[in-house]
Design a protein around this motif. Structure first.
Motif, PDB file in Angstrom:
ATOM      1  N   GLU A   1      -9.401   2.700  -4.073  1.00 51.18           N
ATOM      2  CA  GLU A   1     -10.806   2.673  -3.684  1.00 51.18           C
ATOM      3  C   GLU A   1     -11.479   4.045  -3.807  1.00 51.18           C
ATOM      4  O   GLU A   1     -12.701   4.141  -3.933  1.00 51.18           O
ATOM      5  N   GLU A   2     -10.679   5.133  -3.746  1.00 50.51           N
ATOM      6  CA  GLU A   2     -11.266   6.474  -3.812  1.00 50.51           C
ATOM      7  C   GLU A   2     -11.546   6.913  -5.251  1.00 50.51           C
ATOM      8  O   GLU A   2     -12.292   7.864  -5.471  1.00 50.51           O
ATOM      9  N   ASN A   3     -10.966   6.231  -6.224  1.00 52.16           N
ATOM     10  CA  ASN A   3     -11.125   6.640  -7.617  1.00 52.16           C
ATOM     11  C   ASN A   3     -11.878   5.628  -8.480  1.00 52.16           C
ATOM     12  O   ASN A   3     -12.350   5.982  -9.559  1.00 52.16           O
ATOM     13  N   TYR A   4     -11.910   4.367  -8.011  1.00 49.63           N
ATOM     14  CA  TYR A   4     -12.483   3.308  -8.848  1.00 49.63           C
ATOM     15  C   TYR A   4     -13.441   2.448  -8.031  1.00 49.63           C
ATOM     16  O   TYR A   4     -13.411   2.432  -6.797  1.00 49.63           O
ATOM     17  N   ILE A   5     -14.277   1.696  -8.757  1.00 52.06           N
ATOM     18  CA  ILE A   5     -15.147   0.683  -8.141  1.00 52.06           C
ATOM     19  C   ILE A   5     -14.338  -0.593  -7.966  1.00 52.06           C
ATOM     20  O   ILE A   5     -13.772  -1.112  -8.930  1.00 52.06           O
ATOM     21  N   ASP A   6     -14.274  -1.107  -6.755  1.00 48.36           N
ATOM     22  CA  ASP A   6     -13.547  -2.345  -6.487  1.00 48.36           C
ATOM     23  C   ASP A   6     -14.492  -3.523  -6.728  1.00 48.36           C
ATOM     24  O   ASP A   6     -15.309  -3.882  -5.871  1.00 48.36           O
ATOM     25  N   LEU A   7     -14.376  -4.160  -7.900  1.00 49.03           N
ATOM     26  CA  LEU A   7     -15.300  -5.240  -8.258  1.00 49.03           C
ATOM     27  C   LEU A   7     -15.174  -6.441  -7.339  1.00 49.03           C
ATOM     28  O   LEU A   7     -16.138  -7.166  -7.123  1.00 49.03           O
TER      29      LEU A   7
END
Length: 529
Positions: free
Chosen positions: A510-516
């Protein structure tokens, strides 16, 4: 008066008494009624299915002075003489011990003389496949031009060993294995005549253990009655006499194997050995249990095929969800190989222990089908590890939040990925149907996709992010990438381009990517394509 074994005492006297061979009985009765009797018959089938019995009934019927609907009357002089073994018209020969050419030449000399009483001379040659080549050649001469009053009935368990020249001159009848229901019904009838009480479960187990042989079933029943003479024959009694184990034991053993607990598996085996269970029967019954498990996994409509109680069936269904069919087939292969080895082994227990350890430690098995079991074991370890890591991360976050307060919240907000203003419709549909896409994939791929995170890549492409190196390596193989893409196309009706990435950093996804999967439910504008 000496005791007569049950299989001899209750040997059928008429065609109606023969169970499980209606296709043969009906044909022979019609031949007798119509007078269309052949000169040579070949009775094939496994042991105890009624070959010799039908041959003797047929011999009496063709010679009976007053046949009744194709059956021997049993009361005339000819029937009584044949039944007592004093008739010269019916000759029974065991080819296992009389397999020389001289024995068949003697038959050739005898057939020159017509029967003294009755209409036919009947020769019943049991285990005919044991005859020598010379004996077969001598028999062939007689079969080519037999006298009209001679009938040959050849019985064998191995028809493939009989020369084609003999086969072509015989009417062949294949005796089938007798069903468990037919054997159990017959045993219940005999128990009533013997005035012996028995549980239905006990009778059905004997019928199943007979493996299609009525004679074996009667011999096993005789043994069980003798051991518990004067008592009600229970299921536990039968298991004890036959050296077998209850289904519950196999359920415990399977669960220990699935848990990779080799020590528990060996302890269960030790219990069986101490109780005096027969090792070969134990292996055979466990293979049968695994077969039932595989049937349950193959279809939802197998309850009628499986002969077991509702409680055992519930356990089996629960175990069917605990493993994959490929793994069960490996278990069956290992124990089937073991079953063949036990026949000549002096240390049966050691071989079974080794087989159980192989099941619990698939890494020890070099066979190809062990790969699926090894992958499943690694997946389970990964799932446990990921769950533990997630729990640990949550605790760390909670403690850090308590210490740092608002400062940590601001730092996290600054580092958080930027939510896009628009998401393409095909990406949205894929995320919404992602669980259904996973379910359509094969077992190993399905397990790895469950751990994948959905995010957006460059040019608004769907990105699959993996925390685990093995999952990323396995799924990104070219054939599997295309398989996932095709599955998505079938589900949403559009082709979606995929990106695969491994979360190399130590920070959570969650800190590096968008959680679709979280974002897709928010009010975000849909981009028209």
């Amino acid at each position: 008066m000496s005791y007569t074994a049950l299989y001899r005492k209750y040997r059928p006297d008429t065609f109606e008494d023969v169970k499980g061979q209606d296709h043969i009985v009906t044909t022979l009765k019609n031949q007798i009624r119509a007078g269309r009797i052949g000169h040579a018959y070949l009775f094939c089938g496994t042991r105890g299915t009624g070959k010799t019995t039908v041959a003797k009934v047929f011999a009496r019927a063709v010679n009976c002075g007053h046949p009744e609907d194709g059956n021997p009357c049993g009361s005339c002089a000819v029937c009584r003489a044949i039944a007592s073994g004093s008739s010269m018209n019916v000759v029974e020969i065991d080819a296992a011990s009389n397999n020389g050419v001289d024995n068949i030449r003697q038959i050739r000399e005898e057939v020159a003389y017509s029967p003294a009483e009755g209409r036919y001379r009947v020769y019943i040659i049991d285990e005919v496949h044991m005859l020598s080549i010379g004996a077969f050649n001598a028999l062939l001469k007689t079969l080519e031009e037999p006298p009209p009053y001679v009938i040959f009935i050849l019985a064998t368990t191995e028809a493939h060993k009989i020369p084609v020249t003999i086969l072509s001159r015989c009417q062949r009848y294949d005796f089938r294995r007798i069903s468990v229901e037919t054997i159990a019904e017959r045993l219940h009838g005999l128990l009533r005549q013997e005035q012996v009480e028995a549980e239905d479960a006990a009778v059905r187990y004997i019928a199943k253990a007979a493996d299609g042989s009525m004679r074996d079933a009667l011999s096993l029943l005789d043994q069980c009655i003798a051991f518990y003479l004067g008592e009600t024959l229970t299921y536990e009694h039968v298991l004890e006499v036959l050296g077998a184990a209850d289904t519950e034991v196999f359920s415990r053993l399977l669960r220990a194997v699935l848990a990779r607990d080799a020590a528990a598996s060996v302890r269960i085996l030790e219990e069986m050995v101490i109780q005096g269970r027969e090792p070969g029967q134990f292996v055979t019954d466990f293979i049968w249990y695994l077969r039932n498990l595989l049937l349950i996994q193959s279809s939802d409509d197998m309850e009628d095929v499986l002969d077991m109680s509702a409680e055992n069936l519930a356990l089996l269904k629960e175990e069917a969800d605990m493993t994959e069919p490929d793994v069960v087939m490996r278990y069956i292969r290992v124990f089937s190989e073991l079953s063949g080895q036990l026949r000549y082994a002096s240390q049966k227990r050691v071989l079974i222990e080794i087989a159980l350890i192989r099941l619990c430690r698939p890494s020890m098995d070099s066979a190809q089908d062990a790969l699926a079991d090894r992958v499943a074991s690694l997946e389970k370890q990964m799932e446990n590890g990921i769950a533990a890591a997630a729990e640990l991360q949550a605790l760390r976050s909670k403690n850090a939040a308590g210490r740092a307060g608002a400062d940590r919240t601001q730092a996290a907000a600054k580092a958080a990925p930027v939510i896009p203003k628009a998401i393409p419709e095909d990406i949205r549909q894929t995320v919404q149907n992602w669980r259904s896409v996973i379910q359509e994939m094969p077992g190993v791929v399905r397990s790895y996709l469950k751990s994948a995170h959905l995010s957006l890549g460059g040019d608004n492409k769907l990105m699959l992010v993996f925390d685990n190196d093995m999952a990323y390596t396995y799924v990104t193989e070219a054939g599997r990438r295309q398989e996932i893409t095709d599955c998505i196309s079938r589900r949403i009706g559009k082709e979606v381009e995929l990106l695969f990435e491994k979360n190399a950093g130590e920070a959570p996804f969650e800190e590096n990517y968008i959680d679709l999967e979280k974002v897709i439910h928010m009010e975000i504008e849909i981009e028209d394509e």
